[in-house]
Design a protein around this motif. Structure first.
Motif, PDB file in Angstrom:
ATOM      1  N   SER A 158     -24.642 -78.276  30.629  1.00  0.00           N
ATOM      2  CA  SER A 158     -24.445 -76.973  29.982  1.00  0.00           C
ATOM      3  C   SER A 158     -24.409 -77.120  28.467  1.00  0.00           C
ATOM      4  O   SER A 158     -24.113 -78.196  27.924  1.00  0.00           O
ATOM      5  CB  SER A 158     -23.142 -76.325  30.474  1.00  0.00           C
ATOM      6  N   LEU A 159     -24.727 -75.998  27.785  1.00  0.00           N
ATOM      7  CA  LEU A 159     -24.695 -75.918  26.331  1.00  0.00           C
ATOM      8  C   LEU A 159     -24.398 -74.483  25.955  1.00  0.00           C
ATOM      9  O   LEU A 159     -24.964 -73.550  26.527  1.00  0.00           O
ATOM     10  CB  LEU A 159     -26.039 -76.360  25.740  1.00  0.00           C
ATOM     11  N   ARG A 160     -23.527 -74.297  24.974  1.00  0.00           N
ATOM     12  CA  ARG A 160     -23.172 -72.942  24.540  1.00  0.00           C
ATOM     13  C   ARG A 160     -24.321 -72.304  23.755  1.00  0.00           C
ATOM     14  O   ARG A 160     -25.038 -72.987  23.011  1.00  0.00           O
ATOM     15  CB  ARG A 160     -21.916 -72.976  23.670  1.00  0.00           C
ATOM     16  N   GLN A 161     -24.456 -70.982  23.930  1.00  0.00           N
ATOM     17  CA  GLN A 161     -25.457 -70.243  23.170  1.00  0.00           C
ATOM     18  C   GLN A 161     -25.166 -70.301  21.671  1.00  0.00           C
ATOM     19  O   GLN A 161     -26.092 -70.330  20.848  1.00  0.00           O
ATOM     20  CB  GLN A 161     -25.491 -68.776  23.625  1.00  0.00           C
ATOM     21  N   SER A 162     -23.899 -70.344  21.300  1.00  0.00           N
ATOM     22  CA  SER A 162     -23.559 -70.400  19.880  1.00  0.00           C
ATOM     23  C   SER A 162     -24.049 -71.692  19.245  1.00  0.00           C
ATOM     24  O   SER A 162     -24.450 -71.708  18.074  1.00  0.00           O
ATOM     25  CB  SER A 162     -22.044 -70.257  19.703  1.00  0.00           C
ATOM     26  N   ALA A 163     -24.042 -72.807  20.016  1.00  0.00           N
ATOM     27  CA  ALA A 163     -24.561 -74.066  19.479  1.00  0.00           C
ATOM     28  C   ALA A 163     -26.069 -73.983  19.259  1.00  0.00           C
ATOM     29  O   ALA A 163     -26.605 -74.534  18.290  1.00  0.00           O
ATOM     30  CB  ALA A 163     -24.220 -75.203  20.437  1.00  0.00           C
ATOM     31  N   ILE A 164     -26.748 -73.284  20.166  1.00  0.00           N
ATOM     32  CA  ILE A 164     -28.193 -73.104  19.987  1.00  0.00           C
ATOM     33  C   ILE A 164     -28.472 -72.265  18.750  1.00  0.00           C
ATOM     34  O   ILE A 164     -29.363 -72.577  17.947  1.00  0.00           O
ATOM     35  CB  ILE A 164     -28.792 -72.445  21.239  1.00  0.00           C
ATOM     36  N   ARG A 165     -27.693 -71.202  18.556  1.00  0.00           N
ATOM     37  CA  ARG A 165     -27.904 -70.342  17.396  1.00  0.00           C
ATOM     38  C   ARG A 165     -27.615 -71.079  16.088  1.00  0.00           C
ATOM     39  O   ARG A 165     -28.300 -70.890  15.086  1.00  0.00           O
ATOM     40  CB  ARG A 165     -27.039 -69.078  17.500  1.00  0.00           C
ATOM     41  N   ALA A 166     -26.594 -71.938  16.112  1.00  0.00           N
ATOM     42  CA  ALA A 166     -26.262 -72.675  14.892  1.00  0.00           C
ATOM     43  C   ALA A 166     -27.393 -73.625  14.504  1.00  0.00           C
ATOM     44  O   ALA A 166     -27.762 -73.729  13.326  1.00  0.00           O
ATOM     45  CB  ALA A 166     -24.959 -73.453  15.100  1.00  0.00           C
ATOM     46  N   ALA A 167     -27.961 -74.320  15.506  1.00  0.00           N
ATOM     47  CA  ALA A 167     -29.074 -75.223  15.200  1.00  0.00           C
ATOM     48  C   ALA A 167     -30.309 -74.442  14.765  1.00  0.00           C
ATOM     49  O   ALA A 167     -31.071 -74.892  13.893  1.00  0.00           O
ATOM     50  CB  ALA A 167     -29.383 -76.074  16.429  1.00  0.00           C
ATOM     51  N   TRP A 168     -30.490 -73.268  15.384  1.00  0.00           N
ATOM     52  CA  TRP A 168     -31.662 -72.452  15.015  1.00  0.00           C
ATOM     53  C   TRP A 168     -31.556 -71.932  13.581  1.00  0.00           C
ATOM     54  O   TRP A 168     -32.541 -71.898  12.844  1.00  0.00           O
ATOM     55  CB  TRP A 168     -31.782 -71.295  16.003  1.00  0.00           C
ATOM     56  N   TRP A 169     -30.340 -71.565  13.157  1.00  0.00           N
ATOM     57  CA  TRP A 169     -30.184 -70.969  11.834  1.00  0.00           C
ATOM     58  C   TRP A 169     -30.490 -71.962  10.719  1.00  0.00           C
ATOM     59  O   TRP A 169     -30.957 -71.585   9.643  1.00  0.00           O
ATOM     60  CB  TRP A 169     -28.774 -70.414  11.676  1.00  0.00           C
ATOM     61  N   LEU A 170     -30.272 -73.246  10.982  1.00  0.00           N
ATOM     62  CA  LEU A 170     -30.591 -74.253   9.980  1.00  0.00           C
ATOM     63  C   LEU A 170     -32.081 -74.255   9.655  1.00  0.00           C
ATOM     64  O   LEU A 170     -32.486 -74.552   8.524  1.00  0.00           O
ATOM     65  CB  LEU A 170     -30.160 -75.640  10.479  1.00  0.00           C
ATOM     66  N   LYS A 171     -32.905 -73.945  10.657  1.00  0.00           N
ATOM     67  CA  LYS A 171     -34.345 -73.884  10.432  1.00  0.00           C
ATOM     68  C   LYS A 171     -34.800 -72.494   9.974  1.00  0.00           C
ATOM     69  O   LYS A 171     -35.816 -72.372   9.286  1.00  0.00           O
ATOM     70  CB  LYS A 171     -35.090 -74.245  11.718  1.00  0.00           C
ATOM     71  N   ALA A 172     -34.043 -71.449  10.358  1.00  0.00           N
ATOM     72  CA  ALA A 172     -34.485 -70.083  10.077  1.00  0.00           C
ATOM     73  C   ALA A 172     -34.314 -69.690   8.617  1.00  0.00           C
ATOM     74  O   ALA A 172     -34.838 -68.650   8.196  1.00  0.00           O
ATOM     75  CB  ALA A 172     -33.731 -69.088  10.959  1.00  0.00           C
ATOM     76  N   ARG A 173     -33.596 -70.488   7.855  1.00  0.00           N
ATOM     77  CA  ARG A 173     -33.407 -70.118   6.452  1.00  0.00           C
ATOM     78  C   ARG A 173     -34.721 -70.146   5.670  1.00  0.00           C
ATOM     79  O   ARG A 173     -34.826 -69.549   4.597  1.00  0.00           O
ATOM     80  CB  ARG A 173     -32.388 -71.074   5.804  1.00  0.00           C
ATOM     81  N   GLU A 174     -35.707 -70.821   6.238  1.00  0.00           N
ATOM     82  CA  GLU A 174     -37.003 -70.853   5.566  1.00  0.00           C
ATOM     83  C   GLU A 174     -37.678 -69.481   5.542  1.00  0.00           C
ATOM     84  O   GLU A 174     -38.648 -69.275   4.806  1.00  0.00           O
ATOM     85  CB  GLU A 174     -37.920 -71.864   6.249  1.00  0.00           C
ATOM     86  N   VAL A 175     -37.141 -68.570   6.342  1.00  0.00           N
ATOM     87  CA  VAL A 175     -37.721 -67.224   6.363  1.00  0.00           C
ATOM     88  C   VAL A 175     -37.583 -66.533   4.996  1.00  0.00           C
ATOM     89  O   VAL A 175     -38.336 -65.607   4.663  1.00  0.00           O
ATOM     90  CB  VAL A 175     -37.049 -66.388   7.472  1.00  0.00           C
ATOM     91  N   LEU A 176     -36.638 -66.996   4.200  1.00  0.00           N
ATOM     92  CA  LEU A 176     -36.478 -66.388   2.872  1.00  0.00           C
ATOM     93  C   LEU A 176     -37.746 -66.506   2.031  1.00  0.00           C
ATOM     94  O   LEU A 176     -37.971 -65.722   1.102  1.00  0.00           O
ATOM     95  CB  LEU A 176     -35.303 -67.058   2.143  1.00  0.00           C
ATOM     96  N   MET A 177     -38.562 -67.522   2.379  1.00  0.00           N
ATOM     97  CA  MET A 177     -39.807 -67.680   1.643  1.00  0.00           C
ATOM     98  C   MET A 177     -40.754 -66.501   1.870  1.00  0.00           C
ATOM     99  O   MET A 177     -41.673 -66.267   1.085  1.00  0.00           O
ATOM    100  CB  MET A 177     -40.491 -68.978   2.058  1.00  0.00           C
ATOM    101  N   LEU A 178     -40.513 -65.753   2.956  1.00  0.00           N
ATOM    102  CA  LEU A 178     -41.383 -64.614   3.240  1.00  0.00           C
ATOM    103  C   LEU A 178     -41.231 -63.482   2.220  1.00  0.00           C
ATOM    104  O   LEU A 178     -42.021 -62.541   2.209  1.00  0.00           O
ATOM    105  CB  LEU A 178     -41.085 -64.083   4.644  1.00  0.00           C
ATOM    106  N   LEU A 179     -40.173 -63.566   1.394  1.00  0.00           N
ATOM    107  CA  LEU A 179     -40.009 -62.532   0.382  1.00  0.00           C
ATOM    108  C   LEU A 179     -41.126 -62.564  -0.656  1.00  0.00           C
ATOM    109  O   LEU A 179     -41.296 -61.618  -1.436  1.00  0.00           O
ATOM    110  CB  LEU A 179     -38.650 -62.699  -0.313  1.00  0.00           C
TER     111      LEU A 179
END
Length: 674
Positions: free
Chosen positions: A278-299
């Motif tokens: 098992s793995l918590r959904q919050s742990a998945i979201r935390a790992a995902w957010w580290l990569k999602a910050r690159e979306v700021l480049m879309l500005l």
């Protein structure tokens, strides 16, 4: 005028598209960053969840495979000791030694024993005990027959002597009649079962465990962020949520803190056990957010959007100028082609009424076709200027091209007393304009008359040719053949008269007679080929048999001839039989020379449509080019055969493929009494 209006409409439409393109570009400059960000966030989070589920599934599979090996070993050991002769005094010590050896050789086994049907322990290792275990859950489950599978795996228990947790595993013992006779049991080291879980755990898996069918947590391992209370609570929730039948499954389980966990389940054989990771959904979201910050480049995309808008506007302006120049050039080219054509060109469209057609534009060649000038046709309804039959013909062609959206080509015989003729029309819909078509009409009455005259002349020439062949064959048979026969007889008389005298003339006379006889045979063959007598005497089937037999003797080609049974007693008109016989002669000549065939099949029969069909199939390779493609070249022979059949409303088709050639001659069957 109609054309000018259409051109102006195109210009206005292009201008509207230009303004629309600029607006779209400006809108995209603001909308693209938001849309791209949402798409990226959704796709990246979906990918992260999928990767986490895949890793959990692989971990659950590894845990299940390890547990399966452990409990298969336990099942094997219990199956062996359940067969030991513990009730035979002479064998008791041997059975005890064997059980002790099993305990010593298997690392996770702590206790191994056998009870009787009342729960009294009969033998055990590493020590003996006379205690009764009938109160144990595993004993009652086997006695009552509630165990699913061969083993019962109970909740871990704390040993009374070594104070270590063990996992009880038991197997029922039945006598020869199938009656419950006791239990074989063992205690597995719980720590050994869970050691492997610790080795396969990692940062992407928080809890790995093994549950029994009763919901007991057999073994588990969790990282430092997950406490023991949360593990046990998670095991209870998994047991409550799991499906009835598990091969492999994924569950969404809320733990005691209300957090959602992704749980991968995997069944462990048929022992009523299943491994989970098992793995918590919050742990998945935390790992995902580290990569999602690159979306700021879309500005930065609004700048790209504005640049795109400017580029599109500039491109559309250039396109607009080029379109105007091309429109003027095309208009002039269209006018020149439309007016200089020798045919009657026209533009026609739907009128105000539902079934009305109006001439929108015509060139200057209308009078030879319609008997009216161009000024008398433009803007007029076809019903007002044409006869009803011509109106029906043009309307039919117009509606057909509108429905098919393609070119329609037809012919029509005009019976009008003022302007008779034979029309050939080509009409096609105008692209992008519904209810409008462009067409051309030419009068082909003279060509039709010339074609019919040429065909009639060809038929008469062929008939004359057949008559001459018949006359030549008769002359050869009646004069030349008879003269040669007389010469042969005279030579025989001369040879007989000189038979008493010796001299070299005997050999000369004999050779002369041989030459004359060979010449007679050749004249007879040529005469028969020009016009075989059996064609008139016994009909086409016998003549074809004679032709095929002679052709086989003169060539190395294997021939097969099949005559339909319905034609054996049926005589056809003489000219029809002659035409088909000439087609057969020419077809065999083609098989022998251009086709370079080694075998051919001929057939004469009546097909399913009542048509008389003569068919020739060969395996010739001459029609294939050096590249392997088939090449069809119809020479004088094919054209002559087709002309012979046209005289009787017949058809001839000739097809070539990689397997050879097929010639098919068909004509309507017109029987004649024998």
């Amino acid at each position: 005028m109609q054309r000018e209006t259409a051109s102006l409409g195109l210009v206005k439409g292009e201008r509207r598209r230009l303004v629309r393109a600029v607006r779209i570009a400006l809108f995209l400059s603001a909308a693209i960053p938001i849309i791209a960000g949402l798409i990226y966030a959704q796709s990246s989070y979906r990918q992260a969840s999928a990767e986490a589920r895949e890793l959990l599934g692989r971990t659950a599979v590894l845990a299940a495979e390890h547990s399966l090996r452990v409990f298969e070993g336990a099942d094997s050991a219990l199956s062996e000791i359940s067969q030991l002769p513990i009730d035979v005094p002479s064998e008791y010590e041997k059975s005890l030694e064997r059980m002790t050896a099993i305990v010593n050789s298997r690392q996770p086994v702590r206790i191994l024993g056998v009870t009787d049907g009342s729960g009294d322990i009969k033998i055990s290792a590493p020590w003996r005990n006379s205690m009764n275990v009938s109160w144990r859950d595993y004993f009652k489950a086997h006695r009552d027959g509630t165990v699913r599978g061969s083993l019962y795996v109970g909740a871990p228990i704390l040993g009374s002597k070594d104070t270590a947790f063990s996992v009880p595993v038991s197997r029922a013992i039945n006598d020869a009649a199938g009656t419950f006779a006791g239990v074989a049991f063992m205690a597995l080291d719980r720590g050994y079962v869970g050691q492997f879980f610790e080795r396969i755990s990692g940062p992407s898996v928080e809890v790995i465990g093994l549950l029994s069918a009763s919901g007991a947590l057999i073994a588990e391992h969790g990282n430092e962020t997950v406490g023991p209370d949360r593990r046990r609570t998670l095991a209870v929730r998994i047991e409550q949520t799991r499906p009835e039948s598990i091969g492999q499954a994924y569950l969404d389980v809320d733990d005691a803190d209300g957090e959602s966990n992704i749980v991968a389940l995997r069944a462990v054989g048929d022992y009523g056990l299943y491994a989970f990771a098992s793995l918590r959904q919050s742990a998945i979201r935390a790992a995902w957010w580290l990569k999602a910050r690159e979306v700021l480049m879309l500005l930065m995309l609004p700048i790209a959007g504005l640049a795109l808008a400017v580029y599109l506007a500039e491109r559309q302006m250039h396109s607009f100028k080029d379109l105007l120049a091309a429109l003027a050039s095309n208009r002039a080219r269209y006018r020149a082609i439309f007016n200089s054509s020798p045919d009657c060109n026209f533009l026609i469209g739907s009128g105000a009424a539902a079934d009305a057609l109006v001439f929108l534009e015509v060139n200057q060649n209308t009078e030879p076709i319609f008997g009216l000038s161009a000024d008398g046709l433009v803007g007029k309804n076809v019903h007002d200027v044409l006869q009803s039959s011509e109106v029906a013909f043009i309307s039919s062609c117009f509606h057909c091209c509108q429905q098919s959206r393609g070119i329609v080509q037809r012919e029509h015989r005009v019976e009008s007393s003022s302007n008779p003729g034979h029309w050939e029309i080509r009409i096609a819909p105008l692209p992008g304009q519904t209810g409008t078509a462009i067409g051309s009409i030419r009068n082909i009455a003279k060509q039709k008359h010339l074609t019919a005259s040429l065909r009639d002349l060809t038929v008469r020439l062929l008939q004359r040719q057949d008559q001459e062949r018949r006359q030549i064959a008769r002359d050869l048979h009646d004069s030349a053949a008879q003269n040669l026969l007389a010469a042969s007889l005279e030579l025989k008389l001369a040879a007989d008269a000189l038979s008493q005298r010796h001299g070299p003339w005997h050999a000369h006379l004999g050779r002369m007679r041989d030459f004359i006889e060979n010449t007679q045979k050749e004249i007879r063959g040529v005469s028969y080929l020009l016009h075989p007598p059996m064609l008139d005497e016994s009909g086409l089937p016998n003549a074809l048999h004679w032709l095929v037999d002679g052709f086989k003797r003169r060539s190395n080609i294997h021939l097969e001839l099949r005559i339909g049974g319905a034609l054996n007693d049926l005589r056809l008109p003489g000219e029809v039989e002659t035409a088909l016989f000439r087609v057969a002669q020419e077809a065999l000549a083609n098989v022998h020379r251009p086709a370079d065939a080694s075998a051919a099949r001929l057939s004469l029969d009546i097909d399913e449509h009542g048509m008389l069909e003569f068919r020739v199939e060969d395996d010739g390779t001459a029609a294939r080019s050096a590249s392997g493609k088939t090449v069809v070249r119809e020479g004088v022979g094919i054209s002559g055969m087709r002309e012979r059949l046209i005289a009787f409303d017949g058809t001839l088709t000739f097809r070539v493929s990689n397997e050879g050639a097929i010639l098919s001659a068909k004509l309507r069957l017109v029987p004649k009494a024998a």
